[in-house]
Design a protein around this motif. Sequence first.
Motif, PDB file in Angstrom:
ATOM      1  N   ASP A 123      -2.505  10.392 -13.108  1.00  0.00           N
ATOM      2  CA  ASP A 123      -2.264  11.370 -12.042  1.00  0.00           C
ATOM      3  C   ASP A 123      -3.077  12.623 -12.323  1.00  0.00           C
ATOM      4  N   PRO A 124      -4.394  12.542 -12.184  1.00  0.00           N
ATOM      5  CA  PRO A 124      -5.261  13.662 -12.584  1.00  0.00           C
ATOM      6  C   PRO A 124      -5.024  14.954 -11.816  1.00  0.00           C
ATOM      7  N   GLU A 125      -4.601  14.872 -10.554  1.00  0.00           N
ATOM      8  CA  GLU A 125      -4.457  16.081  -9.743  1.00  0.00           C
ATOM      9  C   GLU A 125      -3.249  16.921 -10.143  1.00  0.00           C
ATOM     10  N   VAL A 178      -4.767   7.203   3.497  1.00  0.00           N
ATOM     11  CA  VAL A 178      -5.063   6.847   2.104  1.00  0.00           C
ATOM     12  C   VAL A 178      -6.384   7.469   1.674  1.00  0.00           C
ATOM     13  N   TYR A 179      -7.390   7.389   2.528  1.00  0.00           N
ATOM     14  CA  TYR A 179      -8.675   8.029   2.223  1.00  0.00           C
ATOM     15  C   TYR A 179      -8.499   9.542   2.055  1.00  0.00           C
ATOM     16  N   SER A 180      -7.633  10.119   2.879  1.00  0.00           N
ATOM     17  CA  SER A 180      -7.377  11.552   2.776  1.00  0.00           C
ATOM     18  C   SER A 180      -6.766  11.900   1.423  1.00  0.00           C
ATOM     19  N   VAL A 181      -5.799  11.108   0.980  1.00  0.00           N
ATOM     20  CA  VAL A 181      -5.187  11.316  -0.341  1.00  0.00           C
ATOM     21  C   VAL A 181      -6.239  11.155  -1.433  1.00  0.00           C
ATOM     22  N   LEU A 182      -7.149  10.225  -1.224  1.00  0.00           N
ATOM     23  CA  LEU A 182      -8.231   9.979  -2.179  1.00  0.00           C
ATOM     24  C   LEU A 182      -9.246  11.112  -2.193  1.00  0.00           C
ATOM     25  N   GLY A 183      -9.242  11.923  -1.135  1.00  0.00           N
ATOM     26  CA  GLY A 183     -10.185  13.033  -1.032  1.00  0.00           C
ATOM     27  C   GLY A 183     -11.452  12.689  -0.275  1.00  0.00           C
ATOM     28  N   ASP A 184     -11.511  11.484   0.297  1.00  0.00           N
ATOM     29  CA  ASP A 184     -12.686  11.052   1.053  1.00  0.00           C
ATOM     30  C   ASP A 184     -12.452  11.382   2.522  1.00  0.00           C
ATOM     31  N   SER A 219       0.828  -1.209   0.000  1.00  0.00           N
ATOM     32  CA  SER A 219       0.000   0.000   0.000  1.00  0.00           C
ATOM     33  C   SER A 219       0.860   1.256   0.000  1.00  0.00           C
ATOM     34  N   VAL A 220       1.915   1.273   0.810  1.00  0.00           N
ATOM     35  CA  VAL A 220       2.813   2.428   0.871  1.00  0.00           C
ATOM     36  C   VAL A 220       3.455   2.680  -0.494  1.00  0.00           C
ATOM     37  N   CYS A 221       3.908   1.604  -1.143  1.00  0.00           N
ATOM     38  CA  CYS A 221       4.531   1.740  -2.469  1.00  0.00           C
ATOM     39  C   CYS A 221       3.535   2.286  -3.481  1.00  0.00           C
ATOM     40  N   GLN A 222       2.312   1.799  -3.450  1.00  0.00           N
ATOM     41  CA  GLN A 222       1.316   2.217  -4.435  1.00  0.00           C
ATOM     42  C   GLN A 222       0.957   3.692  -4.265  1.00  0.00           C
ATOM     43  N   ILE A 223       0.917   4.177  -3.026  1.00  0.00           N
ATOM     44  CA  ILE A 223       0.659   5.603  -2.815  1.00  0.00           C
ATOM     45  C   ILE A 223       1.760   6.430  -3.466  1.00  0.00           C
ATOM     46  N   ASN A 224       3.001   6.014  -3.273  1.00  0.00           N
ATOM     47  CA  ASN A 224       4.124   6.753  -3.832  1.00  0.00           C
ATOM     48  C   ASN A 224       4.182   6.676  -5.347  1.00  0.00           C
ATOM     49  N   LEU A 225       3.553   5.651  -5.918  1.00  0.00           N
ATOM     50  CA  LEU A 225       3.481   5.517  -7.372  1.00  0.00           C
ATOM     51  C   LEU A 225       2.155   6.032  -7.910  1.00  0.00           C
ATOM     52  N   HIS A 226       1.394   6.700  -7.046  1.00  0.00           N
ATOM     53  CA  HIS A 226       0.129   7.362  -7.406  1.00  0.00           C
ATOM     54  C   HIS A 226      -0.971   6.378  -7.814  1.00  0.00           C
ATOM     55  N   ASN A 227      -0.882   5.142  -7.352  1.00  0.00           N
ATOM     56  CA  ASN A 227      -1.942   4.168  -7.609  1.00  0.00           C
ATOM     57  C   ASN A 227      -2.791   4.058  -6.344  1.00  0.00           C
ATOM     58  N   ILE A 228      -3.683   5.018  -6.177  1.00  0.00           N
ATOM     59  CA  ILE A 228      -4.397   5.146  -4.903  1.00  0.00           C
ATOM     60  C   ILE A 228      -5.368   3.997  -4.682  1.00  0.00           C
ATOM     61  N   SER A 229      -6.055   3.559  -5.742  1.00  0.00           N
ATOM     62  CA  SER A 229      -7.022   2.471  -5.579  1.00  0.00           C
ATOM     63  C   SER A 229      -6.328   1.188  -5.133  1.00  0.00           C
ATOM     64  N   ALA A 230      -5.145   0.916  -5.696  1.00  0.00           N
ATOM     65  CA  ALA A 230      -4.388  -0.277  -5.295  1.00  0.00           C
ATOM     66  C   ALA A 230      -3.914  -0.143  -3.854  1.00  0.00           C
ATOM     67  N   ALA A 231      -3.547   1.079  -3.467  1.00  0.00           N
ATOM     68  CA  ALA A 231      -3.108   1.317  -2.088  1.00  0.00           C
ATOM     69  C   ALA A 231      -4.242   1.044  -1.110  1.00  0.00           C
ATOM     70  N   LEU A 232      -5.447   1.486  -1.454  1.00  0.00           N
ATOM     71  CA  LEU A 232      -6.602   1.275  -0.583  1.00  0.00           C
ATOM     72  C   LEU A 232      -6.945  -0.204  -0.477  1.00  0.00           C
ATOM     73  N   SER A 233      -6.899  -0.890  -1.609  1.00  0.00           N
ATOM     74  CA  SER A 233      -7.198  -2.325  -1.605  1.00  0.00           C
ATOM     75  C   SER A 233      -6.214  -3.087  -0.720  1.00  0.00           C
ATOM     76  N   SER A 234      -4.940  -2.712  -0.788  1.00  0.00           N
ATOM     77  CA  SER A 234      -3.902  -3.417  -0.022  1.00  0.00           C
ATOM     78  C   SER A 234      -4.032  -3.179   1.475  1.00  0.00           C
ATOM     79  N   ILE A 235      -4.304  -1.934   1.880  1.00  0.00           N
ATOM     80  CA  ILE A 235      -4.407  -1.683   3.316  1.00  0.00           C
ATOM     81  C   ILE A 235      -5.673  -2.330   3.882  1.00  0.00           C
TER      82      ILE A 235
END
Length: 704
Positions: free
Chosen positions: A412-414, A113-119, A71-87
């Motif tokens: 990376d839409p943002e 992770v939710y915060s990064v996602l905007g939720d 999950s940590v790696c996916q956040i750093n690679l901007h794959n937020i959905s994968a990060a959420l699934s992993s955690i």
Amino acid sequence: MNRVIIVLFLLMLVSSPSFAQSKNSKKDFNTYYVTKAEEEVAKHNFNNALELVEMELKSNPTNHRAHYIFSVCQINLHNISAALSSINKSLEYLNKKDDSFRYAEYLAWRGEVYSVLGDTVRALNDLSKSIDISPNNFAYEYRVNVYLAQKKYDLATSDANGLIEYDPANATNYAILAKCYACQGNYDEAIKNANFAIKLNAQNDEFYISRCSYYEQKKDYTKAAKDIISAIVSGNSVTYDKYQVVSNAAVNYLPQLEKELKRAIFLAKHEGARVFQYYLAEAYRVANMDEKAIPLFSAMLEDDQNTNIMARMAACYQHIGQYDEALSILEKALSIEEGQESNESVVQWFTSLKIAILDDAGRSQEAIDILSDIIDNKVPDATTYYRRAWIRQYQGDYQGAIDDFSQAISMDPENQIHSMLTRGNLRRITGDEAGANEDFEFIVDLRNDDGEFISASMFAYHYLGNDQKAVEVLNALLAKNPDMGDFYNAACLESLMGNKSMAIAYLDSAFNKGYNEYVHISRDRDLDNIRDSQEFKDLIAHNMSKQQEKRNHKGLMLVKSTVDAESEEKVVEIPFTKDGNMCKVKCQVNGLPLHFIFDTGASDISISSVEASFMFKNDYLSRSDIRGSQNYMTANGEISTGTIVNLREVKLNDVLSLSDIRASVAHNQSAPLLLGQSVLERLGKIEIDNEKKVLRITYTQKNK
């Protein structure tokens, strides 16, 4: 989220007692692959870490720690959905009854992770649960950040105070409270709490960096520069955050930073001095003072073949157009890195720099080949697609560029607003008006964190047919932060709107503020409306000539492949007279004899309105020599407005002659005539001999 913070979070979890395996745990999750993955994360090698974690999960799919690292790696690679699934899997596979501390930490991470996602709703829910289960610094800190993002400053400050009550000896908690006050604009309280943090832990470089930013807001640049020095000597002396703070200071208050770095070099021992020399060279590089940066980098390389120094020196050569030298030193750096176990992010940076140099050098296809190889055979990020799209559009491959921009935006839409703006423009050019307008309308709806328009908005408004709104946005941006990039964008917008004289004026202002990206200017479609005008050609030729002359006199071109074998170094002595503490030098300005005060503190030649009026009446100046106006600060600190003129020729004592010198006319009849840096920086080495009363100038002259 900041990558360094995320990695720090992981490392703190690894080292904290609560992260240790529970004695009741039935299986050891601290396996070989997990340990190695943590080491790769610490080095920011996230793709390598992912490969190790994936190998672990093949044999042990319920390893909650492996899923967490994933999950940590996916956040750093901007794959937020994968990060959420992993955690989520980490929380599912962890027995919370056996390890409530880790369960609270995983909840805190999912909240982030939710915060990064905007939720923010789910983020706050997880963070609050984490605190209820086991009060911990991570959850409190992340919840503070969520509240700050929502501008709920009272709640953020309350949480920060709660942290201090929970752990009053923790210096970080005072730094968090300082951040809360800073977000509210209360920089005095921010500095007060930052002082507490530093008293408790004087070795934490992040505290000095934060306090530096608070001093910057108060425009106390001397104290800000001193904090940069303190940050450098604390912790690891070379970090990304320190690069950032030095870069910001180089742009906004270089004189104060330069003074403190030189003082630190003088006082430090050899190894410490090298670190400060390195940051001084970096400050010069960021400030486009390559003539000062290159010799410093070169001297350091004599003692240490450091690849980081090589890359930054290559960037300097790229900036001045010496592409062969840039590529040569960068290739050497890459060969050294390939021969040892290197940080993945370092190799990526070197490769990215090589791509930029090849593109600037006109070898765009080679740059595209490297990018395509990364896309086809490695794990590309959004920037890789953006870079290939950017080059493709200039090659005329509009559809390929649109496809690559679209891929970058989806990944990376943002952080891809510029991709969206350029994609919209290319869609417009290729006839897809509906798609173009969709991009432009999305952009004009965006605002920054302060609720203000972003710079891309003015172009989007223009393409949507609303030039009045475009100019309104432009004026607001220039009023808030009139740096060289803003003036260049202003030139582009005025050119697009067909206002040629305004475009030329803004471009001239951009050059005067230090803008010199001539390769980009040569390809920027926004300037096509003025590109064929004589005013544009003269302006480009004048500034390129001035820049080249400056570099030649500074000795910057002393590179074997670029130095003129038919040139030689000469020394000339210019007499001066003393008037109190002032030195006066005889000059001729456009043929008119005058005496100027030799003033190293003045930025330009300065003449009074009396001399200017006389020169206009007697044809020493013409209307074509007027270049506009600017504000300047007088010796007593007052702000005045002066007219900017171009002096076609300035002669010093009938010996040295310089052409096209920028000068300011002070609207004050008694203003002194000052010989400032617009002349002095083009003369070369200057020595003042008070005994002989001469200025001794060393310069380079081509032989006939």
